[in-house]
Design an enzyme around this catalytic site. Structure first.
Site, PDB file in Angstrom:
ATOM      1  CD  GLU A 169       0.167   1.047   3.201  1.00 35.20           C
ATOM      2  OE1 GLU A 169       1.145   1.020   3.956  1.00 35.20           O
ATOM      3  OE2 GLU A 169      -0.454   2.086   2.936  1.00 35.20           O
ATOM      4  CG  ASP A 215      11.288  28.751 -30.281  1.00 38.88           C
ATOM      5  OD1 ASP A 215      11.920  28.180 -29.379  1.00 38.88           O
ATOM      6  OD2 ASP A 215      10.458  29.644 -30.063  1.00 38.88           O
ATOM      7  CG  ASP A 246       7.434  32.162 -28.280  1.00 41.08           C
ATOM      8  OD1 ASP A 246       6.866  31.906 -29.360  1.00 41.08           O
ATOM      9  OD2 ASP A 246       8.518  32.777 -28.211  1.00 41.08           O
ATOM     10  CG  ASP A 258       5.004  28.211 -31.446  1.00 45.26           C
ATOM     11  OD1 ASP A 258       5.208  27.876 -32.627  1.00 45.26           O
ATOM     12  OD2 ASP A 258       5.636  29.107 -30.864  1.00 45.26           O
ATOM     13  CG  ASP A 261       3.672   3.760   5.345  1.00 45.23           C
ATOM     14  OD1 ASP A 261       3.907   2.999   4.390  1.00 45.23           O
ATOM     15  OD2 ASP A 261       2.583   3.769   5.944  1.00 45.23           O
TER      16      ASP A 261
END
Length: 846
Positions: free
Chosen positions: A274, A316, A589, A593, A687
């Site tokens: 778990e 780019d 940007d 795009d 845990d």
């Protein structure tokens, strides 16, 4: 948009309306109250098993054990609440970073605020590429076109006009009509600018009316989460089958059915991993928060997983690889005369002045693009080419001819009442201007030679032309004018200082960097060389158009630079790379795009200069537009995924000795060693180690020196599963040997149980250290792990060394013989793992 004419609200008025109407946002369906978290925890299988064990202890007449289990139930609930609150705070911090910002006019000044702070009556500025943040009436509209597909389903933009008296006009009944003076929240400005008086915010807006249905929509489950659920499901099925078998075996052989059910519950608890869903959720959330500290915003958790598998980065050029600070470096006149302008010198001739003027006239009046700003600066700094000379005194813009897919040039028409003809200024790619001017072959070759010379030195090359037109109807296209070629302009955009090192790191990490630009091929190659891109072939937009999708995907693996590419061709490039089996990251940007960013496996938008729609389409946002941050994001993404895998291997390994020690007494006739109480105590160790210890583990040294993992590789590979089984089996064998020794020594049952439990705790700690790294060396920089292990060892030492505490858990304080036996187990297990690990190292590559 003059501010004095539109003073807007005062700060006090805005604050009052914000308090009255609430924030400009929708209710967050993902935010859970403490009661909802508590109800969710009560449905967890581990908690249900603990409650069932407590009930059986009460039936057995052992209230002490039942109370201990109840304490563990409360601890489990507390830990779950703390983890959930921490996760929600992290998510809220990330949401604050992702919150769109808006420009409003208040107290007569432009101020930038978070979109949630917009109120009724605010004057909201609308810019091209921005997403409108509220409903309202348009006070100004300058060639404003809006995409309202979010509300109408129709992708054709509609034109907006200004309202003469906003307060007297009712909102339109439906969106989607042309020439309406009203704009809607969530829609996108695709062209022009505007100023809007806000009429409705948040749930009162048009999109707010459907906010509840939008909030309940669920996206596709990420592959990593689906894998995790599948593994937990298989373990749960196996645990149920083994638990039922153990209950039947114990019940029939010993006749004690309550004790049999108790043993079955303990076995189910020992097999249920778990911790894995908790690890996944916590790692993704805290990992995204770590990324934000590196100024990288992960908008979707699945992007972190995918980063580790990226094989290609499409980037780019302008503003990403370069500084996006353009300056005019050279002017070339027909005939080959070259001039390099400086602020301290005048342009040498009228022809140079006219060339500078045409550059300005072919650009927007209020330029946003750095190239157009550079052309304005050139014209404004030299006599005879100032804005007042050429746009004052009756000059007005009549029409703009924008770039078109088949013609990389734009023209602007100007008229003046004092002039008989209108002036047409054109700028664009040299080949496009050559076509518009119908240049003779010799003149075209001279232009191409000069353009190639500038491009080879990394300059962006524009050709300029001049035409005229009589007053009256204008032609439908730029080809309808008679243009005269006036010369070339070379613009320099310096490369960012961090780019070459970042490109080298990405390429060393096995990520191919591909540059996509609208520039001249020679310019693109020169910039690629400066950036250190290991460029293969160079492919132009025309070549892309000439290839079908199959041929493009076949050839795309050899291409390092795409030049003269139109925005819509970026989508074909992304699809071709995906068809070729690549895992694609894509930077962008602009509005155009967005399709390619959405289509890529990992869309990366610029946080500062990027448009709202580009950021919305992306999985990752670079908050500072820093290309080098992509390297940090890749390294952090690989580290997070590596640590999830290490935690998963540890979880699977550690459950083997726990499950073995839970079932062995049933088969060997020993007293029951691990009941629900001791397994719950072990979970208190496992845990925090999984969720906090492994999460804080630093990256391996080779995190950026190895190739990307395969996209379809499972979370736990076959090699990792075998390694988990090997180390878990070694721990189980030694723990069982310890139990056999304790049984043969005729130890009392509490001491036997304590000895075996101590051996199991030590084995767990050794497995933690073994799985910290899959490489040769274990890092020592994990600051969280020593604290966690120290607390864990302190608690268990108290349980095993203090008689009164040990008795509460059904144990006895350890004697010297037991301590020596446990220490021997630790030494043997550490030695076994040291001998085994080199044999598995080759299969543990991540």
């Amino acid at each position: 948009m003059s501010e004095p004419g539109h003073p807007g609200l005062t700060a006090a008025e805005a604050a009052a309306r914000l308090a009255q109407d609430g924030a400009n946002e929708f209710p967050d369906a993902s935010h859970r109250s403490a009661l909802a978290i508590f109800a969710g925890v009560l449905r967890e299988p581990m908690l249900l098993l603990l409650l069932a064990g407590g009930a059986i202890y009460l039936l057995l007449g052992d209230p002490g054990e039942a109370i201990i289990l109840l304490v563990f139930v409360l601890l489990t609930i507390s830990i779950s609440l703390v983890q959930e609150v921490r996760t929600q705070r992290a998510v809220e911090a990330l949401r604050d970073l992702a919150m769109p910002r808006a420009t409003v006019i208040r107290d007569g000044r432009r101020v930038v605020i978070e979109s949630r702070e917009i109120v009724r009556g605010d004057l909201l500025e609308i810019a091209e590429g921005s997403r409108i943040a509220a409903d309202g009436f348009l006070v100004e509209a300058n060639a404003l076109q809006v995409d309202e597909a979010l509300l109408t389903g129709e992708s054709v933009p509609v034109t907006k006009v200004a309202a003469e008296q906003p307060s007297t006009i009712a909102p339109p009944p439906v969106p989607g009509g042309d020439n309406l003076p009203y704009a809607f929240s969530g829609t996108l400005a695709v062209r022009g600018t505007g100023l809007m008086q806000v009429a409705a915010t948040g749930s009162r807006s048009r999109i707010g009316a459907i906010g509840k249905s939008l909030a309940t929509l669920e996206s596709e489950t990420p592959r990593l989460i689906a894998q995790t659920r599948g593994m937990v499901r298989w373990f749960a099925v196996a645990g149920i089958v083994l638990s039922v078998t153990a209950v039947l075996l114990f019940g029939f052989l010993r006749g004690d059915w309550l004790a049999a059910i108790l043993s079955g519950i303990a076995l189910a608890m020992s097999l249920l991993p778990e911790e894995l869903p908790v690890v996944l959720a916590l790692f993704m959330t805290i990992g995204a928060l770590r990324m934000s500290r590196a100024r990288v915003l992960a908008r979707r958790g699945s992007a972190i997983e995918t980063l580790g598998a990226a094989t290609v980065l499409c980037t780019d050029k302008t503003g990403t690889l370069t500084q996006n600070l353009m300056e005019v470096e050279e002017l070339w006149l027909p005939g080959g005369e070259r001039h390099r302008p400086t602020p301290a010198t005048h342009l040498p001739s009228d022809a140079h002045v006219r060339l500078a003027t045409l550059g300005m006239l072919a650009s927007q009046a209020e330029p946003f693009d750095p190239m157009e700003k550079a052309l304005h600066d050139l014209a404004g700094k030299h006599p005879g080419a100032s804005l007042d000379d050429h746009r004052g005194a009756g000059w007005s813009a009549e029409r703009l001819y924008p770039l078109a897919p088949g013609l990389l040039a734009m023209s602007q028409v100007w008229s003046n009442e004092a002039k008989p003809d209108m002036v047409v200024a054109a700028k664009g790619a040299p080949e496009a201007i050559a076509d518009l001017c119908h240049l003779e072959p010799a003149a075209r070759r001279e232009m191409e030679r000069m353009a190639s010379d500038m491009a080879a030195r990394g300059l962006r090359v524009l050709a300029l032309a001049e035409g005229s037109a009589p007053p009256g109807t204008l032609p439908d296209s730029q080809h309808g004018f008679a243009f005269a070629y006036r010369g070339l302009v070379g613009l320099a955009d310096p490369i960012r200082g961090a780019v070459p090192a970042a490109v080298a790191q990405l390429q060393d990490a096995g990520i191919r960097v591909v540059m996509i630009t609208g520039d001249y091929p020679a310019t693109a190659r020169a910039i690629a060389d400066q950036a250190g891109i290991r460029a293969g072939e160079t492919m132009s937009g025309d070549e892309i158009t000439a290839l079908d999708d199959i041929e493009l995907s076949r050839r795309i693996g050899q291409v390092g630079v795409f030049a003269r590419v139109m925005p819509e061709q970026k989508l074909r490039i992304v699809r071709a790379l995906k068809a070729a089996g690549e895992v694609v990251a894509m930077t962008g940007d602009g509005v155009n795009d967005a399709p390619s960013l959405k289509a890529a496996h990992i869309g990366i938008a610029m946080g500062r200069r990027g448009t709202d729609v580009a950021r919305a389409a992306s999985a990752i946002v670079l908050l500072d537009d820093d290309f080098g941050a992509i390297v940090s994001a890749v390294a952090l993404g690989r580290r997070i995924y590596d640590n999830i895998r290490k935690a998963a291997v540890f979880i699977f390994a550690v459950h083997l000795p726990i499950a073995g020690l839970a079932i062995a007494p049933l088969l060997l006739g020993w007293p029951i060693i691990l009941g629900p109480v001791l397994i719950a105590l072990l979970e208190m160790v496992i845990d925090p180690v999984c969720s906090l210890g492994f999460e804080a583990e630093p990256a391996d040294d080779d995190v950026l020196a190895r190739p990307p993992r395969a996209q379809d590789s499972p979370l736990v590979t076959r090699g990792m599963a075998i390694w988990a089984a090997a180390q878990g089996s070694a721990a189980l064998a030694l723990v069982l040997a310890l139990g056999a020794w304790a049984t043969a020594s005729r130890m009392a049952e509490p001491l036997l149980r304590a000895t075996c439990f101590a051996g199991l705790v030590v084995a767990v700690l050794i497995l933690v250290l073994a799985d910290r790294s899959f490489g040769r060396h274990v890092k020592a920089r994990n600051r969280a792990l020593p604290v966690i292990l120290g607390v864990t060892m302190g608690v268990n030492a108290a349980v095993l060394a203090i008689p009164q505490v040990a008795q509460v858990f059904g144990l006895a304080a350890l004697g010297y013989r037991s301590v020596f036996a446990v220490a021997l187990l630790a030494a043997l297990l550490a030695a076994a793992i040291a001998l085994l690990k080199p044999r598995f190292r080759a299969s543990l590559t991540v």
